[in-house]
Design an enzyme around this catalytic site. Structure first.
Site, PDB file in Angstrom:
ATOM      1  N   LEU A  16       6.748   1.108  -8.281  1.00 13.96           N
ATOM      2  CA  LEU A  16       7.519   2.311  -8.705  1.00 13.96           C
ATOM      3  C   LEU A  16       8.535   2.889  -7.577  1.00 13.96           C
ATOM      4  O   LEU A  16       9.455   3.653  -7.594  1.00 13.96           O
ATOM      5  CB  LEU A  16       6.826   3.662  -9.266  1.00 13.96           C
ATOM      6  N   GLY A  17       7.837   2.994  -6.233  1.00  9.07           N
ATOM      7  CA  GLY A  17       8.596   3.598  -5.017  1.00  9.07           C
ATOM      8  C   GLY A  17       7.524   3.372  -4.009  1.00  9.07           C
ATOM      9  O   GLY A  17       6.202   3.011  -4.001  1.00  9.07           O
ATOM     10  N   LYS A  18       7.945   3.756  -2.996  1.00  5.14           N
ATOM     11  CA  LYS A  18       7.154   3.881  -1.684  1.00  5.14           C
ATOM     12  C   LYS A  18       7.415   5.033  -0.761  1.00  5.14           C
ATOM     13  O   LYS A  18       8.420   5.706  -0.938  1.00  5.14           O
ATOM     14  CB  LYS A  18       7.201   2.536  -0.826  1.00  5.14           C
ATOM     15  N   GLY A  19       6.354   5.415  -0.118  1.00  5.30           N
ATOM     16  CA  GLY A  19       6.566   6.617   0.706  1.00  5.30           C
ATOM     17  C   GLY A  19       6.051   6.319   2.242  1.00  5.30           C
ATOM     18  O   GLY A  19       6.014   5.062   2.425  1.00  5.30           O
ATOM     19  N   LYS A  20       5.893   6.980   3.057  1.00  2.00           N
ATOM     20  CA  LYS A  20       5.761   6.814   4.333  1.00  2.00           C
ATOM     21  C   LYS A  20       4.364   5.909   4.673  1.00  2.00           C
ATOM     22  O   LYS A  20       4.271   4.986   5.013  1.00  2.00           O
ATOM     23  CB  LYS A  20       5.256   8.040   5.044  1.00  2.00           C
ATOM     24  N   PHE A  21       3.397   6.382   3.677  1.00  2.28           N
ATOM     25  CA  PHE A  21       1.994   5.566   4.338  1.00  2.28           C
ATOM     26  C   PHE A  21       1.442   4.738   2.954  1.00  2.28           C
ATOM     27  O   PHE A  21       0.246   4.485   2.810  1.00  2.28           O
ATOM     28  CB  PHE A  21       0.883   6.636   4.553  1.00  2.28           C
ATOM     29  N   ARG A  23       2.476   2.756  -1.325  1.00  5.76           N
ATOM     30  CA  ARG A  23       3.374   2.569  -2.470  1.00  5.76           C
ATOM     31  C   ARG A  23       2.784   2.930  -3.672  1.00  5.76           C
ATOM     32  O   ARG A  23       1.658   2.875  -3.708  1.00  5.76           O
ATOM     33  CB  ARG A  23       3.394   0.971  -2.647  1.00  5.76           C
ATOM     34  N   LYS A 135      10.735  18.875  -1.695  1.00  2.01           N
ATOM     35  CA  LYS A 135      12.126  18.439  -1.306  1.00  2.01           C
ATOM     36  C   LYS A 135      12.381  17.546  -2.571  1.00  2.01           C
ATOM     37  O   LYS A 135      11.410  16.960  -3.384  1.00  2.01           O
ATOM     38  CB  LYS A 135      12.449  17.695  -0.060  1.00  2.01           C
ATOM     39  N   ASN A 138      10.315  14.894  -3.581  1.00  2.00           N
ATOM     40  CA  ASN A 138       8.930  15.003  -4.006  1.00  2.00           C
ATOM     41  C   ASN A 138       8.693  15.482  -5.658  1.00  2.00           C
ATOM     42  O   ASN A 138       7.913  15.946  -5.992  1.00  2.00           O
ATOM     43  CB  ASN A 138       8.114  15.988  -3.251  1.00  2.00           C
ATOM     44  N   ASP A 151       3.239  14.508  -4.439  1.00  2.00           N
ATOM     45  CA  ASP A 151       3.120  14.415  -3.076  1.00  2.00           C
ATOM     46  C   ASP A 151       2.484  15.658  -2.397  1.00  2.00           C
ATOM     47  O   ASP A 151       3.313  16.069  -1.457  1.00  2.00           O
ATOM     48  CB  ASP A 151       4.327  13.715  -2.444  1.00  2.00           C
TER      49      ASP A 151
HETATM   50  C1  LIG Z   1       7.285  11.491  -4.175  1.00  4.25           C
HETATM   51  C2  LIG Z   1       6.684  10.218  -3.276  1.00  4.25           C
HETATM   52  C3  LIG Z   1       5.613   9.676  -3.716  1.00  4.25           C
HETATM   53  N1  LIG Z   1       5.544   9.281  -5.133  1.00  4.25           N
HETATM   54  C4  LIG Z   1       4.524   9.414  -5.893  1.00  4.25           C
HETATM   55  O1  LIG Z   1       3.466  10.054  -5.368  1.00  4.25           O
HETATM   56  C5  LIG Z   1       4.810   9.230  -7.306  1.00  4.25           C
HETATM   57  C6  LIG Z   1       3.998   9.609  -8.350  1.00  4.25           C
HETATM   58  C7  LIG Z   1       4.493   9.123  -9.526  1.00  4.25           C
HETATM   59  N2  LIG Z   1       4.068   9.214 -10.816  1.00  4.25           N
HETATM   60  N3  LIG Z   1       4.942   8.690 -11.687  1.00  4.25           N
HETATM   61  C8  LIG Z   1       5.811   8.269 -10.885  1.00  4.25           C
HETATM   62  N4  LIG Z   1       7.321   7.599 -11.288  1.00  4.25           N
HETATM   63  C9  LIG Z   1       7.969   6.803 -10.813  1.00  4.25           C
HETATM   64  O2  LIG Z   1       7.979   6.613  -9.630  1.00  4.25           O
HETATM   65  C10 LIG Z   1       9.228   6.327 -11.441  1.00  4.25           C
HETATM   66  C11 LIG Z   1      10.487   5.873 -10.833  1.00  4.25           C
HETATM   67  C12 LIG Z   1      11.421   5.292 -11.547  1.00  4.25           C
HETATM   68  C13 LIG Z   1      11.644   5.293 -13.012  1.00  4.25           C
HETATM   69  N5  LIG Z   1      12.515   5.003 -13.582  1.00  4.25           N
HETATM   70  C14 LIG Z   1      13.520   4.285 -13.002  1.00  4.25           C
HETATM   71  C15 LIG Z   1      15.012   4.571 -13.504  1.00  4.25           C
HETATM   72  N6  LIG Z   1      14.910   4.513 -14.760  1.00  4.25           N
HETATM   73  C16 LIG Z   1      16.309   4.490 -15.477  1.00  4.25           C
HETATM   74  C17 LIG Z   1      14.026   5.301 -15.569  1.00  4.25           C
HETATM   75  C18 LIG Z   1      12.626   4.976 -15.012  1.00  4.25           C
HETATM   76  C19 LIG Z   1      10.263   5.792 -13.658  1.00  4.25           C
HETATM   77  C20 LIG Z   1       9.345   6.477 -12.817  1.00  4.25           C
HETATM   78  C21 LIG Z   1       5.507   8.486  -9.509  1.00  4.25           C
HETATM   79  S1  LIG Z   1       6.016   8.506  -8.064  1.00  4.25           S
HETATM   80  C22 LIG Z   1       4.917   8.714  -2.806  1.00  4.25           C
HETATM   81  C23 LIG Z   1       4.332   9.364  -1.543  1.00  4.25           C
HETATM   82  C24 LIG Z   1       3.457   8.210  -0.909  1.00  4.25           C
HETATM   83  C25 LIG Z   1       3.649   6.762  -1.135  1.00  4.25           C
HETATM   84  C26 LIG Z   1       4.563   6.488  -2.363  1.00  4.25           C
HETATM   85  C27 LIG Z   1       4.928   7.304  -3.099  1.00  4.25           C
END
Ligand SMILES: CC[C@@H](NC(=O)c1cc2[nH]nc(NC(=O)c3ccc(N4CCN(C)CC4)cc3)c2s1)c1ccccc1
Length: 267
Positions: A16-21, A23, A135, A138, A151
């Site tokens: 879904l994404g990645k942060g500093k430390f 994914r 920010k 987050n 976060d």
């Molecule tokens: C905020 C950063 C933090 N992230 C979390 O804790 C995160 C916790 C958490 N719960 N749900 C998430 N959902 C998503 O990341 C997400 C991303 C894109 C999505 N779409 C893409 C476009 N599409 C059209 C609709 C669906 C849907 C859900 C995230 S991120 C983090 C910190 C450290 C390491 C990794 C990530």
């Protein structure tokens, strides 16, 4: 008794994404089909940056918080080299992606987000938690477009403590930039920065080089460009939050009573 989770309890989906430390992956709890976000953090990264206590604090804090605008941490587990956080899945993804897509938000939308953030922060402050790192990156959106603060890696549980600077300065309050002791009011400052960014499409003290941003923040070098057309009420709220003296910033309660919020959110 607290259930002991393990990786076998989950089917891992797309990243879904990645942060500093670490994914974050989409994941499904096998037994119930419940969808979560599984954040994977590598222990050697945590040890290398001596962030063990910080991660522990994030986990204790986020587990204890229950608010519709705060992302839930359901639990955690670890294996030899990784720590896994079982987080609420926010279907809408990151708010800043929506901000980049549309450039800036209509006033009503911006006010809704500021009101949600204010209520979430009021709840956190009641629990003696200062997030300190609010920010757009987050801030997540759930399937109904409701804002979720994620976060809590940089939050603190109690009175202000010295900490190391990190990430972009844009959202930091003067007292943080000047490494002075700070208190809950840093989050009020950040609300002003976010409100400005929601309405103008970029943070108020943006500058080419970091130390120019530094200077603009400590000087509170705030100006409102003539376009886009932003209401006087919105500018008034921003001006009452981006105040150098932290004791003079509008309180969270007063934000909820501000005409701009009342006009755009209630009724
Ligand atoms: C905020 C950063 C933090 N992230 C979390 O804790 C995160 C916790 C958490 N719960 N749900 C998430 N959902 C998503 O990341 C997400 C991303 C894109 C999505 N779409 C893409 C476009 N599409 C059209 C609709 C669906 C849907 C859900 C995230 S991120 C983090 C910190 C450290 C390491 C990794 C990530």
């Amino acid at each position: 008794p607290q259930k002991q989770w393990s990786l076998d309890d989950f089917e891992i989906g797309k990243p879904l994404g990645k942060g500093k430390f670490g994914r974050v992956y989409l994941a499904r709890e096998v037994k119930t089909g419940f969808i979560v976000a599984l954040k994977v953090i590598f222990k050697e990264q945590i040890e290398k940056y001596r962030l063990h206590h910080q991660l522990k604090r994030e986990m204790e804090i986020q587990t204890s918080l229950r608010h519709p605008n705060v992302l839930r941490l359901y639990g955690w587990f670890h294996d030899e080299e990784r720590i896994f956080l079982i987080l609420e899945y926010a279907h809408g993804g990151e708010l800043y992606r929506e901000l980049r897509k549309t450039g800036r938000l209509p006033e009503k939308q911006a006010a809704m987000y500021i009101a949600s953030l204010t209520q979430a922060l009021a709840y956190c402050h009641e629990k003696h938690v200062i997030h300190r790192d609010i920010k757009p990156e987050n801030l997540l959106l759930d399937h109904e477009g409701r804002l979720k603060i994620a976060d809590f890696g940089w939050s603190v549980q109690s009175k202000s403590k010295r900490h190391t600077m990190c990430g972009t300065l844009d959202y930091l309050a003067p007292e943080m930039v000047e490494k002075k002791a700070h208190d809950y009011a840093v989050d009020n400052w950040t609300l002003g920065v976010l409100c400005y960014e929601f309405l103008y499409g970029g943070p108020p003290f943006e500058a080419e080089r970091q130390n120019d941003t530094f200077r603009r923040i400590v000087k509170v070098d705030l100006s409102f460009p003539p376009t886009p057309e932003v209401s006087a009420d919105a500018k008034n709220l921003i001006s009452q939050l981006l105040v150098k003296d932290s004791s003079k910033r509008l309180s969270l309660r007063k934000i909820m009573e501000h005409p701009w919020i009342i006009k755009n959110v209630t009724g």
